[in-house]
Design a protein around this motif. Structure first.
Motif, short mmCIF file in Angstrom:
data_model
loop_
_atom_site.label_atom_id
_atom_site.label_comp_id
_atom_site.label_asym_id
_atom_site.label_seq_id
_atom_site.Cartn_x
_atom_site.Cartn_y
_atom_site.Cartn_z
N GLY A 134 27.44 2.18 -40.89
CA GLY A 134 25.98 2.14 -40.99
C GLY A 134 25.50 1.80 -42.38
O GLY A 134 24.54 1.05 -42.56
N ALA A 135 26.19 2.34 -43.40
CA ALA A 135 25.82 2.03 -44.78
C ALA A 135 26.06 0.56 -45.10
O ALA A 135 25.24 -0.10 -45.75
CB ALA A 135 26.61 2.91 -45.75
N SER A 136 27.18 0.00 -44.62
CA SER A 136 27.47 -1.42 -44.87
C SER A 136 26.50 -2.32 -44.12
O SER A 136 26.09 -3.35 -44.65
CB SER A 136 28.91 -1.74 -44.44
N LEU A 137 26.13 -1.94 -42.91
CA LEU A 137 25.17 -2.74 -42.15
C LEU A 137 23.79 -2.70 -42.79
O LEU A 137 22.94 -3.56 -42.52
CB LEU A 137 25.09 -2.27 -40.71
N THR A 138 23.54 -1.69 -43.62
CA THR A 138 22.23 -1.55 -44.26
C THR A 138 22.18 -2.26 -45.60
O THR A 138 21.27 -3.06 -45.87
CB THR A 138 21.88 -0.07 -44.44
N THR A 139 23.16 -2.00 -46.46
CA THR A 139 23.11 -2.53 -47.84
C THR A 139 24.34 -3.34 -48.21
O THR A 139 24.57 -3.60 -49.38
CB THR A 139 22.95 -1.37 -48.84
N GLY A 140 25.15 -3.74 -47.24
CA GLY A 140 26.35 -4.53 -47.53
C GLY A 140 26.02 -5.83 -48.24
O GLY A 140 25.00 -6.48 -47.96
N THR A 141 26.88 -6.24 -49.16
CA THR A 141 26.61 -7.39 -50.02
C THR A 141 26.89 -8.72 -49.34
O THR A 141 26.40 -9.76 -49.78
CB THR A 141 27.47 -7.31 -51.28
N GLY A 142 27.70 -8.72 -48.27
CA GLY A 142 28.08 -9.98 -47.63
C GLY A 142 29.34 -10.56 -48.21
O GLY A 142 29.87 -11.55 -47.71
N THR A 143 29.87 -9.98 -49.28
CA THR A 143 31.13 -10.42 -49.89
C THR A 143 32.19 -9.37 -49.60
O THR A 143 32.12 -8.24 -50.09
CB THR A 143 30.97 -10.57 -51.42
N ASP A 144 33.15 -9.75 -48.76
CA ASP A 144 34.21 -8.83 -48.31
C ASP A 144 33.64 -7.64 -47.55
O ASP A 144 34.31 -6.61 -47.43
CB ASP A 144 35.05 -8.33 -49.50
N GLN A 145 32.44 -7.75 -47.06
CA GLN A 145 31.81 -6.72 -46.24
C GLN A 145 30.62 -7.35 -45.53
O GLN A 145 30.17 -8.44 -45.89
CB GLN A 145 31.37 -5.53 -47.10
N PRO A 146 30.09 -6.68 -44.49
CA PRO A 146 28.96 -7.27 -43.76
C PRO A 146 27.75 -7.49 -44.67
O PRO A 146 27.60 -6.84 -45.71
CB PRO A 146 28.66 -6.21 -42.69
N THR A 147 26.89 -8.40 -44.25
CA THR A 147 25.62 -8.62 -44.95
C THR A 147 24.61 -7.64 -44.39
O THR A 147 24.21 -7.74 -43.23
CB THR A 147 25.12 -10.06 -44.76
N GLY A 148 24.21 -6.68 -45.18
CA GLY A 148 23.31 -5.64 -44.71
C GLY A 148 21.91 -6.15 -44.43
O GLY A 148 21.50 -7.20 -44.94
N ILE A 149 21.17 -5.38 -43.65
CA ILE A 149 19.82 -5.78 -43.29
C ILE A 149 18.91 -5.80 -44.52
O ILE A 149 18.00 -6.63 -44.62
CB ILE A 149 19.26 -4.85 -42.19
N VAL A 150 19.15 -4.91 -45.47
CA VAL A 150 18.36 -4.91 -46.71
C VAL A 150 18.71 -6.12 -47.56
O VAL A 150 17.83 -6.80 -48.10
CB VAL A 150 18.60 -3.61 -47.50
N THR A 151 20.00 -6.43 -47.64
CA THR A 151 20.44 -7.57 -48.44
C THR A 151 19.91 -8.89 -47.88
O THR A 151 19.51 -9.78 -48.64
CB THR A 151 21.98 -7.62 -48.48
N GLY A 152 19.88 -9.01 -46.58
CA GLY A 152 19.45 -10.26 -45.97
C GLY A 152 17.95 -10.40 -45.81
O GLY A 152 17.46 -11.50 -45.52
N ALA A 153 17.20 -9.33 -45.99
CA ALA A 153 15.75 -9.38 -45.78
C ALA A 153 15.07 -10.16 -46.91
O ALA A 153 15.54 -10.18 -48.05
CB ALA A 153 15.17 -7.97 -45.70
N GLY A 154 13.95 -10.80 -46.58
CA GLY A 154 13.17 -11.50 -47.59
C GLY A 154 12.31 -10.52 -48.38
O GLY A 154 12.07 -9.38 -47.96
N THR A 155 11.85 -10.96 -49.54
CA THR A 155 10.98 -10.11 -50.37
C THR A 155 9.57 -10.12 -49.80
O THR A 155 8.95 -11.17 -49.67
CB THR A 155 10.95 -10.61 -51.82
N GLY A 156 9.09 -8.94 -49.43
CA GLY A 156 7.77 -8.85 -48.84
C GLY A 156 6.70 -8.43 -49.82
O GLY A 156 5.72 -9.14 -50.03
N PHE A 157 6.90 -7.30 -50.49
CA PHE A 157 5.86 -6.79 -51.38
C PHE A 157 6.48 -5.79 -52.34
O PHE A 157 7.37 -5.02 -51.96
CB PHE A 157 4.74 -6.13 -50.57
#
Length: 409
Positions: free
Chosen positions: A217-240
């Motif tokens: 769950g932590a990797s799916l949230t903040t994973g870097t995408g390098t040797d681990q999943p790309t987390g939802i926070v990492t992949g999200a666009g900048t909103g505000f």
């Protein structure tokens, strides 16, 4: 002795010797049979206790094999003491590898997998098929998915006898792999396995689910995408970018409108934050003194909302603070979680045999990616002037027809 009598005695002797030979052959056969019987009885004596244990455990081996009961007995006593039908039932789920399968090379029965996933949802909503898009594949080879974003193009007026201009669509792709996660070893003494009265299957499921839920769950949230999943926070666009110490009513509206309206209309659009952030957001009021958080409706069955939008609590999200991404908003279905094959749980009988212990270990292969830029994040920076301006000039949202505050200001 007369010659005739001597010949008669000789014939009688020959007959007696022939009978003796027959009896000797019969005795030899019976001795061999007795020896085999003694060996068989010795084997039966050694296996008597396990056989009685199997009968007392009353494993269901009817036409419909009780996978759950067979697996529970496998956890307690290993593969060797199971009835043939139960062994066959578990053998169907043997984990294949390049090497030789050991006695512990079995995956969880099929009924256990959904319950394990349900337990993991409690620790990470990103496993919930009602929140994000879940893909379960038979293998872990790279999975490529095409993408396109044509929101910047539109149809235009065209005069008579005028050719249409060229305006090609732009396509891309995202690739999902399968990063391996493990629950780690859980060692249990054989005394506990044999004597316990608890539901081992439920306990094992709970322990594995908690470990996988927290770690993956932590990797799916903040994973870097390098040797681990790309987390939802990492992949999200900048909103505000909100204030460093608080998120206000206006900040949430800014975040909502940073997402394209096409995605805002999706039925899967929601906020995402942790429980501490939820506590802070529940205290926010609009300019009329109304809380922007609304409880669930028993009459209509509507879920709890913030600014009319549902929300998801994710423990792996960061708290409100400087440089922290604490709130996400967007179409959560555009976040894809890929799981390669079911989760494997193995029993290791030999590795810790010198300590009379049995170990259990689980493995999962997971990756994730945002398919389209349909989710934006609200981060916090030290913008004191913005925070002061918001306190001095509170936002006044337009009312809806029913008098409730709307989402559009």
């Amino acid at each position: 002795t007369p010659e005739e009598r001597a010949a008669e005695i000789e014939r009688e002797f020959d007959a007696m010797m022939a009978d003796h030979d027959k009896l000797a052959e019969r005795v030899a056969r019976m001795e061999k049979l007795d020896d085999a019987q003694r060996k068989l009885e010795a084997i039966n004596e050694r296996t008597k206790a396990p056989m009685e244990a199997k009968e007392s455990r009353q494993i269901n081996v009817s036409d419909e094999i009780d996978y759950r009961g067979a697996f529970n007995e496998y956890l307690r006593h290993g593969f060797g003491d199971l009835p043939r039908e139960a062994r066959d039932a578990l053998r169907e789920h043997r984990a294949q590898s390049a090497g030789t399968n050991s006695e512990g090379g079995f995956t969880v029965p099929t009924e256990l997998i959904p319950e394990l996933i349900k337990s993991m949802v409690a620790y990470s909503p990103l496993f919930d098929e009602n929140v994000t898009r879940q893909l379960v594949t038979a293998a872990g080879n790279p999975l490529t998915m095409p993408t396109t974003n044509d929101t910047g193009n539109t149809a235009v007026l065209l005069a008579e006898n005028t050719g249409a201009s060229e305006d090609d669509a732009t396509f891309g792709q995202v690739t999902l792999g399968a990063f391996k996660f493990t629950s780690g070893l859980i060692k249990v003494s054989n005394e506990l396995l044999q004597d316990t009265a608890i539901n081992l299957e439920a306990e094992l499921r709970s322990l594995m689910a908690e470990r996988f839920g927290r770690g993956i769950g932590a990797s799916l949230t903040t994973g870097t995408g390098t040797d681990q999943p790309t987390g939802i926070v990492t992949g999200a666009g900048t909103g505000f970018e909100a204030a460093a110490t608080a998120i206000t009513f206006d900040d949430l509206i800014e975040l909502q409108h940073s997402v394209d309206s096409a995605y805002r209309r999706s039925p899967n659009t929601a906020f995402m934050f942790n429980d501490a952030t939820l506590k802070a957001l529940r205290k926010i009021k609009d300019s009329e003194g109304n809380y922007i958080w609304q409880p669930a409706s028993v009459q209509t069955g509507a879920a709890e909302t913030i600014l009319g939008e549902t929300y998801v609590v994710n423990p792996a999200m960061a708290d409100i603070g400087a440089e922290n991404v604490s709130v996400l908003y967007g179409d959560m279905e555009k976040f894809i979680v890929r799981r390669a094959r079911p989760i494997d749980i193995k029993r290791l009988d030999e590795r810790y045999a010198e300590a009379d212990q049995v170990a259990f270990v689980g493995f999962a292969r997971v990756d994730s990616r945002i398919a389209r830029l349909a989710i934006h994040a609200a981060s916090s920076t030290a913008l004191f002037l913005i925070e002061t301006w918001q306190r001095k000039f509170p936002a006044r949202p337009l009312p809806k027809a029913d008098g409730q505050c709307g989402n559009d200001a």
